[in-house]
Design an enzyme around this catalytic site. Sequence first.
Site, PDB file in Angstrom:
ATOM      1  N   ASP A  58      -2.273   7.807   5.875  1.00 36.31           N
ATOM      2  CA  ASP A  58      -0.873   8.135   6.124  1.00 36.31           C
ATOM      3  C   ASP A  58      -0.661   8.237   7.638  1.00 36.31           C
ATOM      4  O   ASP A  58      -1.399   8.973   8.310  1.00 36.31           O
ATOM      5  CB  ASP A  58      -0.609   9.485   5.430  1.00 36.31           C
ATOM      6  CG  ASP A  58       0.752  10.069   5.733  1.00 36.31           C
ATOM      7  OD1 ASP A  58       1.545   9.435   6.450  1.00 36.31           O
ATOM      8  OD2 ASP A  58       1.003  11.189   5.248  1.00 36.31           O
ATOM      9  N   GLU A  74       9.140  -2.180  10.343  1.00 35.53           N
ATOM     10  CA  GLU A  74       9.936  -1.821   9.164  1.00 35.53           C
ATOM     11  C   GLU A  74       9.239  -0.815   8.249  1.00 35.53           C
ATOM     12  O   GLU A  74       9.225  -0.986   7.032  1.00 35.53           O
ATOM     13  CB  GLU A  74      10.349  -3.102   8.408  1.00 35.53           C
ATOM     14  CG  GLU A  74      11.124  -4.059   9.302  1.00 35.53           C
ATOM     15  CD  GLU A  74      11.545  -5.347   8.633  1.00 35.53           C
ATOM     16  OE1 GLU A  74      11.709  -5.372   7.406  1.00 35.53           O
ATOM     17  OE2 GLU A  74      11.717  -6.344   9.356  1.00 35.53           O
ATOM     18  N   HIS A 123      10.389   4.905   6.361  1.00 33.19           N
ATOM     19  CA  HIS A 123       9.841   5.589   5.182  1.00 33.19           C
ATOM     20  C   HIS A 123       9.343   6.999   5.514  1.00 33.19           C
ATOM     21  O   HIS A 123       8.984   7.753   4.597  1.00 33.19           O
ATOM     22  CB  HIS A 123       8.630   4.823   4.630  1.00 33.19           C
ATOM     23  CG  HIS A 123       8.962   3.581   3.860  1.00 33.19           C
ATOM     24  ND1 HIS A 123       9.728   3.593   2.723  1.00 33.19           N
ATOM     25  CD2 HIS A 123       8.604   2.281   4.059  1.00 33.19           C
ATOM     26  CE1 HIS A 123       9.833   2.354   2.250  1.00 33.19           C
ATOM     27  NE2 HIS A 123       9.165   1.540   3.044  1.00 33.19           N
TER      28      HIS A 123
HETATM   29  C1  LIG Z   1       8.422  -2.803   4.549  1.00 37.55           C
HETATM   30  S1  LIG Z   1       6.696  -2.616   4.448  1.00 37.55           S
HETATM   31  C2  LIG Z   1       6.181  -3.417   5.952  1.00 37.55           C
HETATM   32  C3  LIG Z   1       4.739  -3.869   5.908  1.00 37.55           C
HETATM   33  C4  LIG Z   1       4.283  -4.621   7.135  1.00 37.55           C
HETATM   34  N1  LIG Z   1       4.558  -3.880   8.341  1.00 37.55           N
HETATM   35  C5  LIG Z   1       4.980  -5.971   7.208  1.00 37.55           C
HETATM   36  O1  LIG Z   1       5.803  -6.147   8.103  1.00 37.55           O
HETATM   37  O2  LIG Z   1       4.682  -6.832   6.378  1.00 37.55           O
HETATM   38  C6  LIG Z   1       6.383  -0.894   4.825  1.00 37.55           C
HETATM   39  C7  LIG Z   1       4.929  -0.501   4.669  1.00 37.55           C
HETATM   40  O3  LIG Z   1       4.751   0.811   5.204  1.00 37.55           O
HETATM   41  C8  LIG Z   1       3.835   1.494   4.385  1.00 37.55           C
HETATM   42  N2  LIG Z   1       4.003   2.944   4.562  1.00 37.55           N
HETATM   43  C9  LIG Z   1       5.061   3.707   4.202  1.00 37.55           C
HETATM   44  N3  LIG Z   1       4.846   4.989   4.512  1.00 37.55           N
HETATM   45  C10 LIG Z   1       3.615   5.046   5.098  1.00 37.55           C
HETATM   46  C11 LIG Z   1       2.833   6.107   5.631  1.00 37.55           C
HETATM   47  N4  LIG Z   1       3.256   7.373   5.616  1.00 37.55           N
HETATM   48  N5  LIG Z   1       1.631   5.809   6.178  1.00 37.55           N
HETATM   49  C12 LIG Z   1       1.175   4.520   6.186  1.00 37.55           C
HETATM   50  N6  LIG Z   1       1.881   3.476   5.678  1.00 37.55           N
HETATM   51  C13 LIG Z   1       3.085   3.736   5.141  1.00 37.55           C
HETATM   52  C14 LIG Z   1       4.186   1.023   2.983  1.00 37.55           C
HETATM   53  O4  LIG Z   1       3.146   1.276   2.084  1.00 37.55           O
HETATM   54  C15 LIG Z   1       4.465  -0.460   3.230  1.00 37.55           C
HETATM   55  O5  LIG Z   1       3.312  -1.234   3.067  1.00 37.55           O
END
Ligand SMILES: C[S@@+](CC[C@H](N)C(=O)[O-])C[C@H]1O[C@@H](n2cnc3c(N)ncnc32)[C@H](O)[C@@H]1O
Length: 285
Positions: A125, A143, A147
């Site tokens: 995380d 992006e 989140h």
């Molecule tokens: C819209 S996707 C973008 C993935 C990648 N950056 C791309 O451009 O293909 C957002 C990603 O952020 C990850 N994510 C969300 N919250 C997170 C957190 N707290 N720690 C690590 N990864 C996280 C999700 O699992 C997801 O794979």
Amino acid sequence: MNDDVDSGNLAKVRRYYDRTESRLGYNYILGGTKHFGWYDGRLSMWSFRRALERMEDELARRLGLPSGAKVLDAGCGTGAVARALASRAGLHVTGMDILDWNLRMARERAAAAGLQDRTEFHLGDYHKLPFPDESFDGVYTMETLVHAADPTAVLKEFHRVLRPGGRLVHFEYAHPPQNAMRASSWIALQDVCRLAAMPAWLEFEDGVLDELVKAAGFTGVTTEDVTRRMMPMVRAFYIMGVFPYFVGRAIGKVEKTVNAMSGVEMFQHQDAWSYNITVATKPEA
Ligand SMILES: C[S@@+](CC[C@H](N)C(=O)[O-])C[C@H]1O[C@@H](n2cnc3c(N)ncnc32)[C@H](O)[C@@H]1O
């Protein structure tokens, strides 16, 4: 940070990416990549692959780091951006994500591309990074910061793991103040943020991310609105999403077609959001 709030949010993020519609959409329409494309010149809105590559090259340009530099890809998904930066910009990329099935794919694809020595992928995380202080020359999010349950905590972590003089780059969404958009646009934005588990997007009113980045200790903070560069892909998602979203609404299961909903609502409520690139530097000691 409140751990209960955070773990609740992480569960929602996982649930969103685990939905059949998310898995099918990202894998079969975007080839596993999960970001928007960059359109210039006469590129057709359907030229997804080239637009995605251009967006990744824009990221490399904003990082502006030499070959061999070490960068952290926070929220790397299946590692498409990491592979692009490793292969086309010569960077050493450490990817991190909370989705184990994405990381498996990231490792397999990096190995297939012969990039094992320039990429590594960790489950975790980004609110609590398992890396030593000052261990990266650059940190980026593509992006994913939208989140975050606690973007302030995340930015402090990014500041900690960056070396002095290191570069921070965010490709993220924001929104104008509520009173500057139609009432229906505010409702649409809230619905998308709730169903796609993006609490920080609601927090990112125009200018807020800049202030958070400054408060975390960064200097030289600039934000560029590049919404027009990715709008053709939003238009394509609108065209593809209209029918599934209609069906989702008709059967009262909009959450099952949340990506179709996002494409349609983002296209219909363009006063509700923007897509921005924020860059900043960790000051030299
Ligand atoms: C819209 S996707 C973008 C993935 C990648 N950056 C791309 O451009 O293909 C957002 C990603 O952020 C990850 N994510 C969300 N919250 C997170 C957190 N707290 N720690 C690590 N990864 C996280 C999700 O699992 C997801 O794979």
